[in-house]
Design an enzyme around this catalytic site. Sequence first.
Site, short mmCIF file in Angstrom:
data_model
loop_
_atom_site.label_atom_id
_atom_site.label_comp_id
_atom_site.label_asym_id
_atom_site.label_seq_id
_atom_site.Cartn_x
_atom_site.Cartn_y
_atom_site.Cartn_z
N ASP A 144 52.64 38.38 8.61
CA ASP A 144 51.67 38.50 7.52
C ASP A 144 50.36 37.80 7.90
OD1 ASP A 144 52.58 35.91 7.35
OD2 ASP A 144 53.12 35.98 5.23
N SER A 145 50.33 37.21 9.12
CA SER A 145 49.06 36.72 9.67
C SER A 145 48.08 37.88 9.85
CB SER A 145 49.28 35.99 11.00
OG SER A 145 50.08 36.77 11.87
N ASP A 180 57.41 40.65 8.52
CA ASP A 180 57.33 39.65 7.45
C ASP A 180 57.39 40.30 6.08
OD1 ASP A 180 57.23 37.10 8.52
OD2 ASP A 180 55.05 37.11 8.78
N LYS A 216 61.55 38.98 8.06
CA LYS A 216 61.44 37.51 8.08
C LYS A 216 60.95 37.05 6.71
CE LYS A 216 58.14 35.20 10.61
NZ LYS A 216 57.32 34.53 9.57
N GLU A 232 59.95 33.37 4.41
CA GLU A 232 59.63 31.94 4.50
C GLU A 232 60.39 31.15 3.44
OE1 GLU A 232 55.42 31.26 4.27
OE2 GLU A 232 54.99 32.56 5.98
N GLU A 278 57.85 26.29 12.36
CA GLU A 278 56.40 26.22 12.58
C GLU A 278 55.88 24.81 12.35
OE1 GLU A 278 54.18 29.36 10.72
OE2 GLU A 278 52.25 28.44 11.19
O1 KIV Z 1 52.71 35.66 10.32
C1 KIV Z 1 52.86 35.14 11.44
O2 KIV Z 1 52.16 35.43 12.41
C2 KIV Z 1 53.94 34.17 11.58
C3 KIV Z 1 54.01 33.40 12.85
C4 KIV Z 1 52.95 32.38 12.90
C5 KIV Z 1 55.35 32.81 13.07
O3 KIV Z 1 54.72 34.00 10.69
#
Ligand code: KIV
Length: 272
Positions: free
Chosen positions: A52-53, A91, A121, A123, A190
Amino acid sequence: MSVAKKEYKRVTVKSLVEMKKNGEKISMLTAYDYTMAKIVDGAGTDVILVGDSASNVMAGHETTLPITLDQMIYHASSVVRAIDRSLVVVDLPFGSYQSDPKEALRSAIRIMKESGGHAVKLEGGKEIKESIKRILNAGIPVMGHLGLTPQSIYKFGTYTVRAKEEQEADQLKEDALMLERIGCFAIVLEKIPAKLAQEVAQSVSIPVIGIGAGNGVDGQVLVLHDMIGMTHEFNPRFLRRYMNLFEDMSKAIAQYGEDVKSSDFPNDNEQY
Ligand code: KIV
């Protein structure tokens, strides 16, 4: 000791666990589009994270919170079309799983069905345990994410190192054991102290993949655009830049502009 590397034609959640058992480190990078994913997959990266980055890197938002489930599915399906070998983890974005386990399962199913990704994934630890269990029960592999969890940035207030205090470190260790126990296939840690990350990696049999978590874990993940130096304003200590694409691209683009203005481009060989 050097480790004989087993060739994996396709990386699966099972191969990752096998890699940990064999002492082979796992490489993971983000990608959000077809062209980049083709390069990342072709270069032999084990896991591609459609993170989600993308909210920061692709859309220019300050945090990861604004990206939607539809946008994540768009990015993930572009990545999946490029893949021959890597495992694609997607994510679940902020707001798509926090309210209740049924909503979490619906979001995970949409990702798997509409993007073709191989795993999701999420969080968090004990607070999302029931949601993770619900997703796992549907046969969807889940990667956990502990430590600095950017979707909670407004709770933390800053992006500084997490779990330096004993209480938070103890909770993180407990959460990691819980994630393993309920069936997650891997955990991202992280921005936590290296010693703590190593302790966690040694306490579980599933792979632990670090970002800013030192070298005592089972693999590493970086945001691709940071690692190839396309971004240049973000400079955390844990980031190793392998290229300076910001500079190279800026020079190339400026040169192109000059060549167009001076009528140097196109030349006789570059036309029909
Ligand atoms: O969204 C992302 O890029 C991440 C990584 C930093 C692990 O969750």
